[in-house]
Design a protein around this motif. Sequence first.
Motif, PDB file in Angstrom:
ATOM      1  N   HIS A 187       0.835  -1.205   0.000  1.00  0.00           N
ATOM      2  CA  HIS A 187       0.000   0.000   0.000  1.00  0.00           C
ATOM      3  C   HIS A 187       0.869   1.253   0.000  1.00  0.00           C
ATOM      4  CE1 HIS A 187      -3.881  -1.970   0.634  1.00  0.00           C
ATOM      5  NE2 HIS A 187      -3.253  -2.801   1.455  1.00  0.00           N
ATOM      6  N   ARG A 188       0.439   2.255  -0.753  1.00  0.00           N
ATOM      7  CA  ARG A 188       1.168   3.528  -0.830  1.00  0.00           C
ATOM      8  C   ARG A 188       0.230   4.656  -0.385  1.00  0.00           C
ATOM      9  NH1 ARG A 188       5.477   6.078  -3.322  1.00  0.00           N
ATOM     10  NH2 ARG A 188       5.029   8.216  -3.967  1.00  0.00           N
ATOM     11  N   TRP A 189       0.432   5.143   0.846  1.00  0.00           N
ATOM     12  CA  TRP A 189      -0.414   6.176   1.414  1.00  0.00           C
ATOM     13  C   TRP A 189       0.391   7.432   1.723  1.00  0.00           C
ATOM     14  CZ3 TRP A 189      -2.877   2.494   5.582  1.00  0.00           C
ATOM     15  CH2 TRP A 189      -3.632   1.499   4.929  1.00  0.00           C
ATOM     16  N   THR A 190       1.326   7.744   0.863  1.00  0.00           N
ATOM     17  CA  THR A 190       2.120   8.959   0.982  1.00  0.00           C
ATOM     18  C   THR A 190       1.861   9.813  -0.251  1.00  0.00           C
ATOM     19  OG1 THR A 190       4.367   9.794   1.352  1.00  0.00           O
ATOM     20  CG2 THR A 190       4.136   7.909  -0.126  1.00  0.00           C
ATOM     21  N   ASP A 196      -1.114  10.155  -6.044  1.00  0.00           N
ATOM     22  CA  ASP A 196      -1.100   9.961  -4.588  1.00  0.00           C
ATOM     23  C   ASP A 196      -2.116  10.878  -3.919  1.00  0.00           C
ATOM     24  OD1 ASP A 196       1.029   8.135  -4.809  1.00  0.00           O
ATOM     25  OD2 ASP A 196       2.534   9.713  -4.550  1.00  0.00           O
ATOM     26  N   LEU A 197      -2.130  12.134  -4.369  1.00  0.00           N
ATOM     27  CA  LEU A 197      -3.028  13.121  -3.783  1.00  0.00           C
ATOM     28  C   LEU A 197      -4.490  12.720  -3.998  1.00  0.00           C
ATOM     29  CD1 LEU A 197      -3.400  15.839  -2.345  1.00  0.00           C
ATOM     30  CD2 LEU A 197      -3.254  16.955  -4.590  1.00  0.00           C
ATOM     31  N   LEU A 198      -4.805  12.201  -5.178  1.00  0.00           N
ATOM     32  CA  LEU A 198      -6.167  11.763  -5.471  1.00  0.00           C
ATOM     33  C   LEU A 198      -6.594  10.645  -4.526  1.00  0.00           C
ATOM     34  CD1 LEU A 198      -8.742  11.721  -7.149  1.00  0.00           C
ATOM     35  CD2 LEU A 198      -7.549  10.265  -8.817  1.00  0.00           C
ATOM     36  N   LEU A 199      -5.717   9.690  -4.280  1.00  0.00           N
ATOM     37  CA  LEU A 199      -6.042   8.606  -3.352  1.00  0.00           C
ATOM     38  C   LEU A 199      -6.268   9.147  -1.945  1.00  0.00           C
ATOM     39  CD1 LEU A 199      -6.437   5.619  -2.730  1.00  0.00           C
ATOM     40  CD2 LEU A 199      -3.951   5.424  -2.417  1.00  0.00           C
ATOM     41  N   LYS A 230      -6.789   1.208  -5.093  1.00  0.00           N
ATOM     42  CA  LYS A 230      -5.347   0.913  -4.963  1.00  0.00           C
ATOM     43  C   LYS A 230      -4.614   1.062  -6.284  1.00  0.00           C
ATOM     44  CE  LYS A 230      -6.355  -3.031  -2.923  1.00  0.00           C
ATOM     45  NZ  LYS A 230      -6.220  -4.368  -2.285  1.00  0.00           N
ATOM     46  N   ASN A 231      -5.356   0.979  -7.382  1.00  0.00           N
ATOM     47  CA  ASN A 231      -4.728   1.105  -8.700  1.00  0.00           C
ATOM     48  C   ASN A 231      -4.413   2.551  -9.071  1.00  0.00           C
ATOM     49  OD1 ASN A 231      -4.954  -1.700  -9.136  1.00  0.00           O
ATOM     50  ND2 ASN A 231      -7.039  -1.481  -9.926  1.00  0.00           N
ATOM     51  N   ILE A 232      -4.967   3.501  -8.328  1.00  0.00           N
ATOM     52  CA  ILE A 232      -4.771   4.918  -8.654  1.00  0.00           C
ATOM     53  C   ILE A 232      -3.291   5.284  -8.661  1.00  0.00           C
ATOM     54  CG2 ILE A 232      -5.156   7.279  -7.827  1.00  0.00           C
ATOM     55  CD1 ILE A 232      -7.890   6.325  -6.775  1.00  0.00           C
ATOM     56  N   ASN A 233      -2.567   4.789  -7.663  1.00  0.00           N
ATOM     57  CA  ASN A 233      -1.142   5.147  -7.571  1.00  0.00           C
ATOM     58  C   ASN A 233      -0.238   3.914  -7.502  1.00  0.00           C
ATOM     59  OD1 ASN A 233      -1.725   4.276  -4.984  1.00  0.00           O
ATOM     60  ND2 ASN A 233      -0.666   5.965  -3.957  1.00  0.00           N
ATOM     61  N   ALA A 234      -0.752   2.768  -7.902  1.00  0.00           N
ATOM     62  CA  ALA A 234       0.028   1.522  -7.810  1.00  0.00           C
ATOM     63  C   ALA A 234       1.278   1.562  -8.683  1.00  0.00           C
ATOM     64  CB  ALA A 234      -0.835   0.333  -8.187  1.00  0.00           C
ATOM     65  N   HIS A 235       1.263   2.375  -9.737  1.00  0.00           N
ATOM     66  CA  HIS A 235       2.392   2.424 -10.671  1.00  0.00           C
ATOM     67  C   HIS A 235       3.488   3.396 -10.227  1.00  0.00           C
ATOM     68  CE1 HIS A 235      -0.160   5.830 -11.652  1.00  0.00           C
ATOM     69  NE2 HIS A 235       0.849   6.379 -12.285  1.00  0.00           N
ATOM     70  N   ILE A 236       3.237   4.155  -9.183  1.00  0.00           N
ATOM     71  CA  ILE A 236       4.213   5.154  -8.735  1.00  0.00           C
ATOM     72  C   ILE A 236       5.373   4.464  -8.023  1.00  0.00           C
ATOM     73  CG2 ILE A 236       4.599   7.206  -7.331  1.00  0.00           C
ATOM     74  CD1 ILE A 236       2.744   7.645  -9.710  1.00  0.00           C
ATOM     75  N   GLU A 237       6.575   4.773  -8.450  1.00  0.00           N
ATOM     76  CA  GLU A 237       7.767   4.202  -7.820  1.00  0.00           C
ATOM     77  C   GLU A 237       8.304   5.158  -6.763  1.00  0.00           C
ATOM     78  OE1 GLU A 237      10.791   2.869 -10.458  1.00  0.00           O
ATOM     79  OE2 GLU A 237       9.429   1.716 -11.714  1.00  0.00           O
ATOM     80  N   GLN A 238       8.645   4.608  -5.609  1.00  0.00           N
ATOM     81  CA  GLN A 238       9.215   5.399  -4.549  1.00  0.00           C
ATOM     82  C   GLN A 238      10.632   5.818  -4.898  1.00  0.00           C
ATOM     83  OE1 GLN A 238       7.621   6.534  -2.046  1.00  0.00           O
ATOM     84  NE2 GLN A 238       9.262   7.432  -0.823  1.00  0.00           N
ATOM     85  N   LYS A 239      10.978   7.057  -4.559  1.00  0.00           N
ATOM     86  CA  LYS A 239      12.348   7.513  -4.795  1.00  0.00           C
ATOM     87  C   LYS A 239      13.328   6.661  -3.997  1.00  0.00           C
ATOM     88  CE  LYS A 239      11.610  11.648  -3.385  1.00  0.00           C
ATOM     89  NZ  LYS A 239      10.186  11.502  -3.043  1.00  0.00           N
ATOM     90  N   LYS A 240      14.478   6.410  -4.570  1.00  0.00           N
ATOM     91  CA  LYS A 240      15.516   5.630  -3.900  1.00  0.00           C
ATOM     92  C   LYS A 240      16.481   6.552  -3.182  1.00  0.00           C
ATOM     93  CE  LYS A 240      15.302   1.838  -7.254  1.00  0.00           C
ATOM     94  NZ  LYS A 240      14.092   2.362  -7.937  1.00  0.00           N
TER      95      LYS A 240
END
Length: 245
Positions: A187-190, A196-199, A230-240
């Motif tokens: 889950h990505r809640w950031t 992300d903002l839409l979710l 959950k599909n709204i931002n599922a493709h977003i990759e977290q910065k490394k």
Amino acid sequence: MKIVAIIQARLGSKRLPGKVLKKINGKPLLEYQVERLSRSKYIDQIVISTTKKEQDDPIIKFCNLRSISYFRGAEHNVLSRYYETAKQFDADPIVRLTSDCPIIDPKVVDKVIETYINHNYDYVSNTLKRTFPRGMDTEVFSFYALKNAHDEANQNYEKEHVTPYIYQNPSKFTLLNVEYQTDESLHRWTVDTEEDLLLMKKINSSLYKSSQPFTLEDILSLLAKHPEWKNINAHIEQKKLGESN
């Protein structure tokens, strides 16, 4: 012991500029986060740690209007900014949080703080092994560990991300991880992008009540009813580590 939550915040995000003051139902994301953290049983003070850049003046205005403590320091050397903030407010231990987590659960934060209090470790977090959703990230560490990192860290990513020097040196510091009962790390809640903002808008609009903060479990139950969210931002990759905001 003075438990101080230090929230790092600036408006210069590359992927979503000004994200921390983006609004949901007329209220800035940062206000939601501060409101939720104020429910903590353990946090003695909440401090916003921002930069000296003019573009971050709106964050200072935000803090002044709400009587929230703040500190201004270096933009990219966040480790230095954190250290100076902790010194200014006599913080020990420090609860490290980032300003892009508007639905963080105060009970999760308290669980990490409580674990730190009850064990003799330099650093306790729920991110060494991810089982909590991203957006519930909480780190608690001693001023001793922070000062050591500030004095010894020399890599750029160590200075930008504050704690890598601590958790990447288990021979110098004692570390402990707090795990959730199930693995919810997908889950990505950031908030780092418009998706992300839409979710966050969907979750917050469905669950928010000023009288009672919703929990991690409430969010999981909501998403079980709306699995397509959950599909709204599922493709977003977290910065490394090493990538700038």
